[in-house]
Structures are given as C-alpha cells and as structure tokens.
Design a protein around this motif. Structure first.
Motif, PDB file in Angstrom:
ATOM      1  N   PHE A  56      -6.279   7.622 -16.615  1.00 26.26           N
ATOM      2  CA  PHE A  56      -5.395   6.513 -16.256  1.00 26.26           C
ATOM      3  C   PHE A  56      -6.117   5.174 -16.316  1.00 26.26           C
ATOM      4  N   THR A  57      -7.412   5.161 -16.068  1.00 25.91           N
ATOM      5  CA  THR A  57      -8.187   3.945 -16.283  1.00 25.91           C
ATOM      6  C   THR A  57      -8.121   3.537 -17.753  1.00 25.91           C
ATOM      7  N   PRO A 103       0.554  -9.023 -18.625  1.00 27.65           N
ATOM      8  CA  PRO A 103       1.317  -7.856 -18.176  1.00 27.65           C
ATOM      9  C   PRO A 103       2.300  -7.379 -19.239  1.00 27.65           C
ATOM     10  N   SER A 104       2.429  -6.076 -19.363  1.00 28.03           N
ATOM     11  CA  SER A 104       3.399  -5.531 -20.328  1.00 28.03           C
ATOM     12  C   SER A 104       4.227  -4.429 -19.671  1.00 28.03           C
ATOM     13  N   TYR A 105       3.787  -3.195 -19.788  1.00 27.24           N
ATOM     14  CA  TYR A 105       4.520  -2.071 -19.212  1.00 27.24           C
ATOM     15  C   TYR A 105       3.836  -1.576 -17.948  1.00 27.24           C
ATOM     16  N   ASP A 160      -3.896   7.251 -25.930  1.00 27.43           N
ATOM     17  CA  ASP A 160      -2.498   7.456 -25.577  1.00 27.43           C
ATOM     18  C   ASP A 160      -1.837   6.154 -25.130  1.00 27.43           C
ATOM     19  N   GLY A 161      -2.550   5.356 -24.351  1.00 23.04           N
ATOM     20  CA  GLY A 161      -1.999   4.081 -23.917  1.00 23.04           C
ATOM     21  C   GLY A 161      -1.695   3.170 -25.084  1.00 23.04           C
ATOM     22  N   ALA A 162      -2.601   3.108 -26.057  1.00 24.01           N
ATOM     23  CA  ALA A 162      -2.391   2.255 -27.225  1.00 24.01           C
ATOM     24  C   ALA A 162      -1.207   2.724 -28.053  1.00 24.01           C
ATOM     25  N   GLN A 163      -1.095   4.042 -28.242  1.00 27.54           N
ATOM     26  CA  GLN A 163       0.015   4.543 -29.053  1.00 27.54           C
ATOM     27  C   GLN A 163       1.343   4.405 -28.308  1.00 27.54           C
ATOM     28  N   ALA A 164       1.343   4.655 -27.006  1.00 32.40           N
ATOM     29  CA  ALA A 164       2.569   4.474 -26.231  1.00 32.40           C
ATOM     30  C   ALA A 164       3.038   3.022 -26.281  1.00 32.40           C
ATOM     31  N   ALA A 193      -5.951   0.156 -22.158  1.00 35.06           N
ATOM     32  CA  ALA A 193      -5.294   0.048 -23.459  1.00 35.06           C
ATOM     33  C   ALA A 193      -4.092  -0.886 -23.406  1.00 35.06           C
ATOM     34  N   LEU A 194      -3.293  -0.789 -22.360  1.00 31.21           N
ATOM     35  CA  LEU A 194      -2.131  -1.675 -22.230  1.00 31.21           C
ATOM     36  C   LEU A 194      -2.566  -3.120 -22.032  1.00 31.21           C
ATOM     37  N   TYR A 195      -3.648  -3.326 -21.297  1.00 34.66           N
ATOM     38  CA  TYR A 195      -4.180  -4.668 -21.064  1.00 34.66           C
ATOM     39  C   TYR A 195      -4.634  -5.301 -22.379  1.00 34.66           C
TER      40      TYR A 195
END
Length: 214
Positions: free
Chosen positions: A118-119, A133-135, A77-81, A124-126
């Motif tokens: 959430f981990t 840093p991104s979102y 989900d993190g990657a797709q978001a 995924a965002l990292y």
C-alpha cells in the motif's frame, strides 16, 4: 444519508444496467486488473451511469497470498490502476480505487508485505498526478487488514469482505467501521432472463464510499 444497495461481479453489466436499477440496486462494484475480460469498460460505465447507478472499482489480480505483495507490486498496480481510471474510464478524481487483499492475512503479513504494497500504491498515485491529489485509496479485505491499514492512514476507505471467519471481520462489521460491506454470494436475474452471479453489498449509512458516475 440512506444505506445504498449494490453488488459486485466479474460479469460485464452493460446490457443489464436498466434491469439492475429497476430491481433497486444503487451501485455496482467492478474491476480494474490485468485480465481484460473482467474489467470495467467505458461503455459499461456509461451504461451504468445512464441507468442511474453509481460505480465503484477494485484493483485485483492475484492478491490471494502473502507472496504477491511487495512495494514494487504496489508501485506497478497503483500506476496501472491510475492509467485505467483516468485514461480508459475518465473516473473523477476524489473517488476511490480499492485494492484487494483477498485472503486472511496475519498481523505479520499486514505489518510487512501488505503495508509495503500500500505504500507503493500511494507513491504511484502521487507520482502519476505530479504530486497532486487524485484517487483515494481503499482496501478490500478482512476486518484486521482493513482496520490496520485505515488506522495507519495507508488506506482512506475500507470494503469489508464477506468472509466473516477472517480475523477481526465480525467485530469490524458489528462496529460498522467499513465504508462498504460485502455479503454472501447470490444469483439474480438480469436482462432477458439471464442469471447473474453477484455478491450483494451495502454502503455505510454515514460514510462516503468513493463511488462515482461518468
């Protein structure tokens, strides 16, 4: 800063942006998900921004039971978001993506599968932005869920669900620990007399809720 008034809805708001602004709305919360029919589009984001509204986003697919949550699901989900935010919308870095926990989880759920989820989201965002840093990660849910994840730094922001009977929610609202506060559903009139089903929302008067414009 003053409290801002907003709404969340699954309805596409492109044609209603000017009407919403004229009624005093400051922001709209919209969706990223695997269901294209409810997702924020670039045209809609531009229409809302052009009308003077800010935008917030929440990722939600099936987060209504404990069995949905896992680290693997959070990674996916993190990657797709991230892809939707950066590539489809051009959402600016530093703004937030909220991830929904849309039921009343137990402390054991939060300590276990939800924390694992959430981990995964954060990882995924990292990875997606090469360790930069991104979102910012937000959580939508009960007071107990929001409070626990923020305290443990698994989420930076919290959006408190309208469900006041959920664990810890009344106290969380009374203590104003949220960035966003959702209220009970309402129906309002948009453009051309069209009735819209929405949930009213408000920001915390002294906190940045991670909203944006494009």
């Amino acid at each position: 800063m003053p409290v801002m008034n907003g709404l969340d809805t699954t309805i596409e708001l492109t044609r209603h942006a000017e009407a919403l602004r004229a009624q005093g709305y400051d922001f709209a919360m919209r969706y990223y998900s695997n269901n294209a029919s409810k997702n924020l589009s670039l045209g809609e984001a531009r229409a809302l921004s052009g009308a003077g509204l800010q935008i917030g986003v929440v990722w939600e697919t099936s987060g209504t039971h404990a069995g949905f949550f896992s680290r693997a699901q959070g990674l996916a989900d993190g990657a797709q978001a991230y892809r939707m935010a950066k590539e489809a919308i051009g959402q600016p870095f530093g703004s937030a993506i909220y991830f929904a926990v849309d039921y009343d989880p137990t402390q054991a759920d939060i300590d276990g599968v939800i924390s694992n989820y959430f981990t995964g989201v954060k990882a995924a965002l990292y990875v997606a932005n090469d360790g930069q840093p991104s979102y910012r990660v937000g959580v939508y849910g009960s007071g107990l869920c929001c409070g626990t994840l923020v305290e443990r730094e698994m989420a930076a922001l919290s959006w408190l669900s309208q469900s006041t009977g959920f664990a810890g929610s009344r106290q969380y609202a009374e203590q104003k620990r949220y960035e966003l506060l959702q209220m009970l559903p309402a129906r309002i009139v948009g453009a051309d007399g069209i009735v819209l089903s929405i949930d009213p929302n408000a920001t915390h008067p002294e906190r940045d809720a991670g909203l944006f414009r494009v």
